[in-house]
Design an enzyme around this catalytic site. Structure first.
Site, PDB file in Angstrom:
ATOM      1  N   VAL A 101      15.148 -16.734  11.105  1.00  0.00           N
ATOM      2  CA  VAL A 101      16.196 -16.959  10.098  1.00  0.00           C
ATOM      3  C   VAL A 101      17.520 -17.093  10.843  1.00  0.00           C
ATOM      4  O   VAL A 101      17.876 -16.238  11.655  1.00  0.00           O
ATOM      5  CB  VAL A 101      16.268 -15.776   9.108  1.00  0.00           C
ATOM      6  CG1 VAL A 101      17.361 -16.008   8.077  1.00  0.00           C
ATOM      7  CG2 VAL A 101      14.919 -15.564   8.437  1.00  0.00           C
ATOM      8  N   ASP A 157      17.343  -0.338  11.281  1.00  0.00           N
ATOM      9  CA  ASP A 157      18.425  -0.213  12.274  1.00  0.00           C
ATOM     10  C   ASP A 157      19.653  -1.041  11.907  1.00  0.00           C
ATOM     11  O   ASP A 157      20.767  -0.736  12.342  1.00  0.00           O
ATOM     12  CB  ASP A 157      17.925  -0.699  13.643  1.00  0.00           C
ATOM     13  CG  ASP A 157      16.937   0.269  14.281  1.00  0.00           C
ATOM     14  OD1 ASP A 157      16.638   1.306  13.665  1.00  0.00           O
ATOM     15  OD2 ASP A 157      16.474  -0.020  15.403  1.00  0.00           O
ATOM     16  N   GLU A 179      13.987   8.444  29.023  1.00  0.00           N
ATOM     17  CA  GLU A 179      12.549   8.180  29.130  1.00  0.00           C
ATOM     18  C   GLU A 179      12.269   7.180  30.254  1.00  0.00           C
ATOM     19  O   GLU A 179      11.323   7.356  31.031  1.00  0.00           O
ATOM     20  CB  GLU A 179      12.009   7.682  27.783  1.00  0.00           C
ATOM     21  CG  GLU A 179      11.980   8.831  26.772  1.00  0.00           C
ATOM     22  CD  GLU A 179      11.592   8.440  25.348  1.00  0.00           C
ATOM     23  OE1 GLU A 179      11.348   9.355  24.558  1.00  0.00           O
ATOM     24  OE2 GLU A 179      11.547   7.244  25.026  1.00  0.00           O
TER      25      GLU A 179
HETATM   26  C1  LIG Z   1      13.107   1.352  23.721  1.00  0.00           C
HETATM   27  C2  LIG Z   1      13.149   1.954  22.336  1.00  0.00           C
HETATM   28  C3  LIG Z   1      12.670   3.242  22.133  1.00  0.00           C
HETATM   29  C4  LIG Z   1      12.686   3.808  20.848  1.00  0.00           C
HETATM   30  N1  LIG Z   1      12.172   5.069  20.692  1.00  0.00           N
HETATM   31  C5  LIG Z   1      12.133   5.615  19.454  1.00  0.00           C
HETATM   32  C6  LIG Z   1      11.537   6.891  19.239  1.00  0.00           C
HETATM   33  O1  LIG Z   1      11.050   7.521  20.196  1.00  0.00           O
HETATM   34  N2  LIG Z   1      11.510   7.375  17.970  1.00  0.00           N
HETATM   35  C7  LIG Z   1      12.015   6.677  16.931  1.00  0.00           C
HETATM   36  O2  LIG Z   1      11.940   7.149  15.798  1.00  0.00           O
HETATM   37  N3  LIG Z   1      12.585   5.483  17.089  1.00  0.00           N
HETATM   38  C8  LIG Z   1      12.664   4.916  18.330  1.00  0.00           C
HETATM   39  N4  LIG Z   1      13.222   3.676  18.498  1.00  0.00           N
HETATM   40  C9  LIG Z   1      13.844   3.011  17.350  1.00  0.00           C
HETATM   41  C10 LIG Z   1      12.825   2.347  16.430  1.00  0.00           C
HETATM   42  O3  LIG Z   1      11.952   1.530  17.172  1.00  0.00           O
HETATM   43  C11 LIG Z   1      13.608   1.540  15.392  1.00  0.00           C
HETATM   44  O4  LIG Z   1      14.407   2.449  14.686  1.00  0.00           O
HETATM   45  C12 LIG Z   1      12.731   0.787  14.427  1.00  0.00           C
HETATM   46  O5  LIG Z   1      11.879  -0.109  15.083  1.00  0.00           O
HETATM   47  C13 LIG Z   1      13.640   0.023  13.464  1.00  0.00           C
HETATM   48  O6  LIG Z   1      12.891  -0.811  12.640  1.00  0.00           O
HETATM   49  P1  LIG Z   1      13.558  -2.130  12.053  1.00  0.00           P
HETATM   50  O7  LIG Z   1      12.520  -2.703  11.179  1.00  0.00           O
HETATM   51  O8  LIG Z   1      14.896  -1.854  11.529  1.00  0.00           O
HETATM   52  O9  LIG Z   1      13.790  -3.090  13.323  1.00  0.00           O
HETATM   53  P2  LIG Z   1      12.779  -3.635  14.403  1.00  0.00           P
HETATM   54  O10 LIG Z   1      11.593  -2.761  14.552  1.00  0.00           O
HETATM   55  O11 LIG Z   1      13.601  -3.906  15.608  1.00  0.00           O
HETATM   56  O12 LIG Z   1      12.255  -5.010  13.787  1.00  0.00           O
HETATM   57  C14 LIG Z   1      13.100  -6.105  13.629  1.00  0.00           C
HETATM   58  C15 LIG Z   1      12.242  -7.338  13.491  1.00  0.00           C
HETATM   59  O13 LIG Z   1      13.060  -8.396  13.069  1.00  0.00           O
HETATM   60  C16 LIG Z   1      12.713  -9.560  13.760  1.00  0.00           C
HETATM   61  N5  LIG Z   1      13.891 -10.430  13.743  1.00  0.00           N
HETATM   62  C17 LIG Z   1      15.125 -10.167  14.226  1.00  0.00           C
HETATM   63  N6  LIG Z   1      15.951 -11.166  13.965  1.00  0.00           N
HETATM   64  C18 LIG Z   1      15.237 -12.086  13.293  1.00  0.00           C
HETATM   65  C19 LIG Z   1      15.552 -13.356  12.736  1.00  0.00           C
HETATM   66  N7  LIG Z   1      16.778 -13.883  12.823  1.00  0.00           N
HETATM   67  N8  LIG Z   1      14.568 -14.063  12.126  1.00  0.00           N
HETATM   68  C20 LIG Z   1      13.311 -13.543  12.045  1.00  0.00           C
HETATM   69  N9  LIG Z   1      12.968 -12.357  12.545  1.00  0.00           N
HETATM   70  C21 LIG Z   1      13.926 -11.633  13.142  1.00  0.00           C
HETATM   71  C22 LIG Z   1      12.314  -9.079  15.125  1.00  0.00           C
HETATM   72  O14 LIG Z   1      11.446 -10.000  15.770  1.00  0.00           O
HETATM   73  C23 LIG Z   1      11.613  -7.771  14.804  1.00  0.00           C
HETATM   74  O15 LIG Z   1      10.223  -7.939  14.629  1.00  0.00           O
HETATM   75  C24 LIG Z   1      13.212   3.079  19.762  1.00  0.00           C
HETATM   76  C25 LIG Z   1      13.701   1.788  19.962  1.00  0.00           C
HETATM   77  C26 LIG Z   1      13.664   1.218  21.243  1.00  0.00           C
HETATM   78  C27 LIG Z   1      14.190  -0.177  21.455  1.00  0.00           C
END
Ligand SMILES: Cc1cc2nc3c(=O)[nH]c(=O)nc-3n(C[C@H](O)[C@H](O)[C@H](O)COP(=O)(O)OP(=O)(O)OC[C@H]3O[C@@H](n4cnc5c(N)ncnc54)[C@H](O)[C@@H]3O)c2cc1C
Length: 404
Positions: free
Chosen positions: A61, A289, A152
């Site tokens: 998107v 996030d 980590e």
């Molecule tokens: C290295 C690391 C370690 C972590 N460790 C922990 C932990 O130990 N414990 C914990 O609770 N949390 C942890 N987190 C945080 C946790 O992973 C996130 O809080 C969680 O994944 C958030 O979910 P989300 O759906 O908001 O975003 P995300 O899981 O980041 O998903 C976003 C999705 O949107 C897609 N996307 C983005 N932009 C677009 C677009 N323009 N068009 C189409 N698709 C798009 C991406 O491909 C992705 O699949 C960690 C994060 C990282 C990076």
């Protein structure tokens, strides 16, 4: 969230630029050769195969037209009645985007593979290097940022060097590697209680990591990093510098702001209403996030339990609206605490004022991360690798590749 709309009378289109769901909390293990990319990622279509009302579309998107209720994607346009945005966050170099290629961050599977390649190549290059200074630079690893990801990563790089690789080279001793954890504030894991920061520092130091708090990266180039400590500048020769010092909302947040004029916070996250919708746009929700949701005077941290709870909540709001019921308001966050692991058998954690550390916390960390892995197959695969890592200190996914 799509899973929670299973019984609602809706057609769900899930758009993601990737065809897989990634379990980010274990990315650092992929970046250090402990787990393979496939162990922590699952095709989204497989995850949602039993959800007949969900269509999965691989597309990106790029823009949205809130008035016409249409998403503009790389491949075309997608109309919607209700839009839920959950695009996450991206690495943030605090005004120094030129550092991106010099100090990769860890957000995606591509990042993890690229970091793994850098780390393993550094050992290979050191093995072939005759000059002692160059060799020392190759064997110096600097992780900038002392939050959970940085801690980590630093712990895992140190374990790789001290234990996994210790007998595998002939000209170098990987145990002589220097691993540094650099943090600008006065303690690592600043979101946890100070006593846990102390314990985490001690655990890292036991692994041979130099914990440098009150230290800021001022310049990064291909041969190292300039650090500022207490007003003094210090040059550290290091061929591997990793970035774990900041995040900002994914670019889609900016597109939403342009389309709706909604408020954003200092890192570009969307400031949402109590029911997680966008102000004046009750048909658009932002979760995970990418959303700024206040909790006890602070924004809810970017962690998986918050994103999961928000997804569940918005699914309920949508289903209730369609059923003519009054949807629940406001979103209430249940704080499940924080945990961070430091190497093979140490972790620190906090839950509702109770503090945990050492081996029991590490066991809790293992258990929780296994439970949160989305597919049963991945749980089994990861468990086998962990036993291998725990018993033999082995890391079997140490491939230097361009792809997976
Ligand atoms: C290295 C690391 C370690 C972590 N460790 C922990 C932990 O130990 N414990 C914990 O609770 N949390 C942890 N987190 C945080 C946790 O992973 C996130 O809080 C969680 O994944 C958030 O979910 P989300 O759906 O908001 O975003 P995300 O899981 O980041 O998903 C976003 C999705 O949107 C897609 N996307 C983005 N932009 C677009 C677009 N323009 N068009 C189409 N698709 C798009 C991406 O491909 C992705 O699949 C960690 C994060 C990282 C990076």
């Amino acid at each position: 969230m799509a899973r929670h709309l299973r019984r609602a009378p809706v057609d769900v289109t899930l758009v993601d630029r990737r065809n897989f769901h990634l379990f980010q909390p274990l990315l650092y293990q992929t970046a250090t050769g402990g787990l393979s990319p496939g162990d922590i990622a699952t095709p989204i279509q497989h995850v949602l195969r039993k959800h007949r009302n969900v269509r999965v579309v691989m597309d990106e998107v790029v823009h949205l037209d809130a008035r016409a209720r249409t998403l503009v994607t790389r491949e075309g346009e997608l109309p919607y009645d209700t839009l839920v945005l959950a695009a996450g966050v991206a690495n943030h170099y605090l005004g120094r985007d030129d550092w991106t290629p010099l100090a990769p961050g860890l957000k995606s599977i591509e990042d993890a593979i690229s970091i793994r390649r850098r780390i393993l190549r550094a050992f290979e290059a050191a093995e072939m290097e005759a000059d002692a200074t160059q060799r020392a630079e190759l064997l110096t690893f600097v992780v900038i940022g002392g939050g959970a990801t940085g801690v980590e990563l630093a712990g895992a790089v140190a374990e790789l060097a001290r234990y996994t690789l210790r007998r595998e080279f002939r000209s170098i001793d990987p145990r002589s590697s220097r691993v540094m954890s650099v943090e600008a504030s006065d303690r690592i894991l600043g979101e946890l209680a100070p006593s846990l920061s102390v314990r985490a520092s001690q655990s890292l130091e036991r692994l041979g990591v130099e914990v440098m708090t009150g230290t800021t990266a001022r310049a990064i180039d291909a041969a190292g990093v300039d650090l500022e400590v207490g007003g003094h500048r210090e040059r550290v020769g290091a061929r591997t510098v990793l970035w774990a010092a900041g995040v900002r909302a994914a670019p889609l947040a900016h597109a939403l702001q342009e389309a709706t004029g909604c408020a954003v916070d200092g890192i570009g996250r969307i400031c949402v209403e109590p029911n997680l919708s966008v102000a004046s746009h009750p048909d658009i929700f932002v979760i995970g996030d990418m959303a700024h949701v206040a909790y006890r005077g602070k924004p809810i941290p970017c962690i998986a339990p918050a994103a999961i709870q928000q997804g569940k909540f918005v699914a309920r709001v949508i289903a209730d609206r369609l059923a003519g019921k009054t949807p629940p308001t406001p979103f209430r966050y249940f704080d499940k605490g924080s945990l961070a692991t430091i190497g093979r058998s140490a972790a620190v954690g906090e839950f509702r004022g109770m503090r945990f550390w050492g081996f029991p916390s590490w066991l809790a960390w293992l258990f929780i991360h296994l439970i949160y892995l989305i597919e049963f197959e991945n749980r089994i695969l990861v468990l086998i690798q962990w036993v291998n890592m725990y018993v033999g200190r082995r890391r079997g996914a140490r491939l230097i590749t361009e792809g997976g």
